[in-house]
Design a protein around this motif. Structure first.
Motif, PDB file in Angstrom:
ATOM      1  N   LEU A  16     -11.264  17.396  12.752  1.00  6.02           N
ATOM      2  CA  LEU A  16     -12.015  16.249  12.239  1.00  6.02           C
ATOM      3  C   LEU A  16     -13.277  15.997  13.056  1.00  6.02           C
ATOM      4  O   LEU A  16     -14.325  15.646  12.499  1.00  6.02           O
ATOM      5  CB  LEU A  16     -11.133  15.008  12.211  1.00  6.02           C
ATOM      6  CG  LEU A  16      -9.964  15.042  11.231  1.00  6.02           C
ATOM      7  CD1 LEU A  16      -9.111  13.793  11.378  1.00  6.02           C
ATOM      8  CD2 LEU A  16     -10.447  15.207   9.808  1.00  6.02           C
ATOM      9  N   VAL A  17     -13.188  16.174  14.370  1.00  7.26           N
ATOM     10  CA  VAL A  17     -14.376  16.025  15.217  1.00  7.26           C
ATOM     11  C   VAL A  17     -15.415  17.079  14.847  1.00  7.26           C
ATOM     12  O   VAL A  17     -16.611  16.774  14.709  1.00  7.26           O
ATOM     13  CB  VAL A  17     -14.000  16.130  16.717  1.00  7.26           C
ATOM     14  CG1 VAL A  17     -15.237  16.254  17.590  1.00  7.26           C
ATOM     15  CG2 VAL A  17     -13.168  14.929  17.140  1.00  7.26           C
ATOM     16  N   ILE A  18     -14.977  18.300  14.652  1.00  2.70           N
ATOM     17  CA  ILE A  18     -15.903  19.379  14.260  1.00  2.70           C
ATOM     18  C   ILE A  18     -16.514  19.066  12.901  1.00  2.70           C
ATOM     19  O   ILE A  18     -17.717  19.260  12.695  1.00  2.70           O
ATOM     20  CB  ILE A  18     -15.175  20.742  14.266  1.00  2.70           C
ATOM     21  CG1 ILE A  18     -14.801  21.115  15.698  1.00  2.70           C
ATOM     22  CG2 ILE A  18     -16.032  21.822  13.621  1.00  2.70           C
ATOM     23  CD1 ILE A  18     -13.835  22.272  15.798  1.00  2.70           C
ATOM     24  N   LEU A  22     -20.473  18.753  12.154  1.00  2.00           N
ATOM     25  CA  LEU A  22     -21.123  19.587  11.141  1.00  2.00           C
ATOM     26  C   LEU A  22     -22.022  18.767  10.217  1.00  2.00           C
ATOM     27  O   LEU A  22     -22.964  19.303   9.634  1.00  2.00           O
ATOM     28  CB  LEU A  22     -20.092  20.340  10.315  1.00  2.00           C
ATOM     29  CG  LEU A  22     -19.374  21.494  11.001  1.00  2.00           C
ATOM     30  CD1 LEU A  22     -18.318  22.089  10.077  1.00  2.00           C
ATOM     31  CD2 LEU A  22     -20.346  22.559  11.440  1.00  2.00           C
ATOM     32  N   SER A  23     -21.751  17.475  10.106  1.00  2.00           N
ATOM     33  CA  SER A  23     -22.586  16.644   9.236  1.00  2.00           C
ATOM     34  C   SER A  23     -23.995  16.481   9.798  1.00  2.00           C
ATOM     35  O   SER A  23     -24.918  16.142   9.064  1.00  2.00           O
ATOM     36  CB  SER A  23     -21.942  15.270   9.036  1.00  2.00           C
ATOM     37  OG  SER A  23     -21.972  14.526  10.240  1.00  2.00           O
ATOM     38  N   TRP A  24     -24.173  16.726  11.072  1.00  2.00           N
ATOM     39  CA  TRP A  24     -25.496  16.619  11.694  1.00  2.00           C
ATOM     40  C   TRP A  24     -26.313  17.882  11.464  1.00  2.00           C
ATOM     41  O   TRP A  24     -27.529  17.862  11.620  1.00  2.00           O
ATOM     42  CB  TRP A  24     -25.373  16.370  13.177  1.00  2.00           C
ATOM     43  CG  TRP A  24     -24.753  15.055  13.531  1.00  2.00           C
ATOM     44  CD1 TRP A  24     -24.477  14.022  12.688  1.00  2.00           C
ATOM     45  CD2 TRP A  24     -24.331  14.638  14.816  1.00  2.00           C
ATOM     46  NE1 TRP A  24     -23.906  12.992  13.375  1.00  2.00           N
ATOM     47  CE2 TRP A  24     -23.801  13.339  14.687  1.00  2.00           C
ATOM     48  CE3 TRP A  24     -24.328  15.235  16.069  1.00  2.00           C
ATOM     49  CZ2 TRP A  24     -23.304  12.624  15.766  1.00  2.00           C
ATOM     50  CZ3 TRP A  24     -23.835  14.521  17.145  1.00  2.00           C
ATOM     51  CH2 TRP A  24     -23.331  13.246  16.992  1.00  2.00           C
ATOM     52  N   ASP A  30     -22.662  24.407   5.328  1.00  2.00           N
ATOM     53  CA  ASP A  30     -22.697  25.320   4.187  1.00  2.00           C
ATOM     54  C   ASP A  30     -22.212  26.727   4.525  1.00  2.00           C
ATOM     55  O   ASP A  30     -22.087  27.557   3.643  1.00  2.00           O
ATOM     56  CB  ASP A  30     -24.122  25.394   3.629  1.00  2.00           C
ATOM     57  CG  ASP A  30     -24.570  24.071   3.045  1.00  2.00           C
ATOM     58  OD1 ASP A  30     -23.702  23.275   2.653  1.00  2.00           O
ATOM     59  OD2 ASP A  30     -25.800  23.834   2.997  1.00  2.00           O
ATOM     60  N   SER A  31     -21.924  26.984   5.803  1.00  2.00           N
ATOM     61  CA  SER A  31     -21.416  28.296   6.196  1.00  2.00           C
ATOM     62  C   SER A  31     -19.946  28.421   5.785  1.00  2.00           C
ATOM     63  O   SER A  31     -19.308  27.457   5.366  1.00  2.00           O
ATOM     64  CB  SER A  31     -21.553  28.491   7.707  1.00  2.00           C
ATOM     65  OG  SER A  31     -20.650  27.642   8.388  1.00  2.00           O
ATOM     66  N   ASP A  59     -21.086   6.572   9.087  1.00  2.00           N
ATOM     67  CA  ASP A  59     -19.792   6.607   8.423  1.00  2.00           C
ATOM     68  C   ASP A  59     -18.713   6.793   9.490  1.00  2.00           C
ATOM     69  O   ASP A  59     -18.677   7.811  10.183  1.00  2.00           O
ATOM     70  CB  ASP A  59     -19.752   7.749   7.409  1.00  2.00           C
ATOM     71  CG  ASP A  59     -18.497   7.747   6.575  1.00  2.00           C
ATOM     72  OD1 ASP A  59     -17.641   6.870   6.775  1.00  2.00           O
ATOM     73  OD2 ASP A  59     -18.378   8.637   5.709  1.00  2.00           O
ATOM     74  N   PHE A  60     -17.861   5.800   9.617  1.00  2.00           N
ATOM     75  CA  PHE A  60     -16.813   5.828  10.632  1.00  2.00           C
ATOM     76  C   PHE A  60     -15.461   6.258  10.069  1.00  2.00           C
ATOM     77  O   PHE A  60     -14.421   6.001  10.658  1.00  2.00           O
ATOM     78  CB  PHE A  60     -16.697   4.447  11.298  1.00  2.00           C
ATOM     79  CG  PHE A  60     -17.897   4.088  12.111  1.00  2.00           C
ATOM     80  CD1 PHE A  60     -18.038   4.550  13.406  1.00  2.00           C
ATOM     81  CD2 PHE A  60     -18.910   3.319  11.568  1.00  2.00           C
ATOM     82  CE1 PHE A  60     -19.154   4.237  14.159  1.00  2.00           C
ATOM     83  CE2 PHE A  60     -20.030   2.994  12.309  1.00  2.00           C
ATOM     84  CZ  PHE A  60     -20.157   3.454  13.606  1.00  2.00           C
TER      85      PHE A  60
END
Length: 84
Positions: A16-18, A22-24, A30-31, A59-60
């Motif tokens: 979940l942290v990853i 990835l949202s940044w 997209d990979s 978004d928390f």
């Protein structure tokens, strides 16, 4: 057995942290790895989408998801100690 459950909860918390990181970087999301992490994370995070967890462009939902996992882990630990 309990150790394995706790390790799986910790591993999923890291997934979940990853996912949040990835949202940044949209090109990473997209990979192939990003798609796999999304497929693993999104169904669980959808459980929290109905809660008002978006503030000022942030978004928390991931924080709520990780917190819920850690509370479940704590609950399992308490129940296990009460039974054994």
């Amino acid at each position: 057995m309990l150790y394995l459950i706790f390790k799986l909860i910790d591993l999923y918390s890291w997934v979940l942290v990853i996912y949040a990181l990835l949202s940044w970087i949209p090109s990473l999301r997209d990979s192939k790895v990003g798609e796999i992490i999304s497929k693993i994370s999104v169904p669980y995070l959808n459980l929290f989408k109905s809660l008002p967890l978006q503030f000022g462009g942030f978004d928390f939902t991931v924080v709520a998801g990780i917190t819920a996992l850690q509370l479940i882990k704590r609950f399992i630990y308490i129940i296990y100690n009460m039974l054994f």
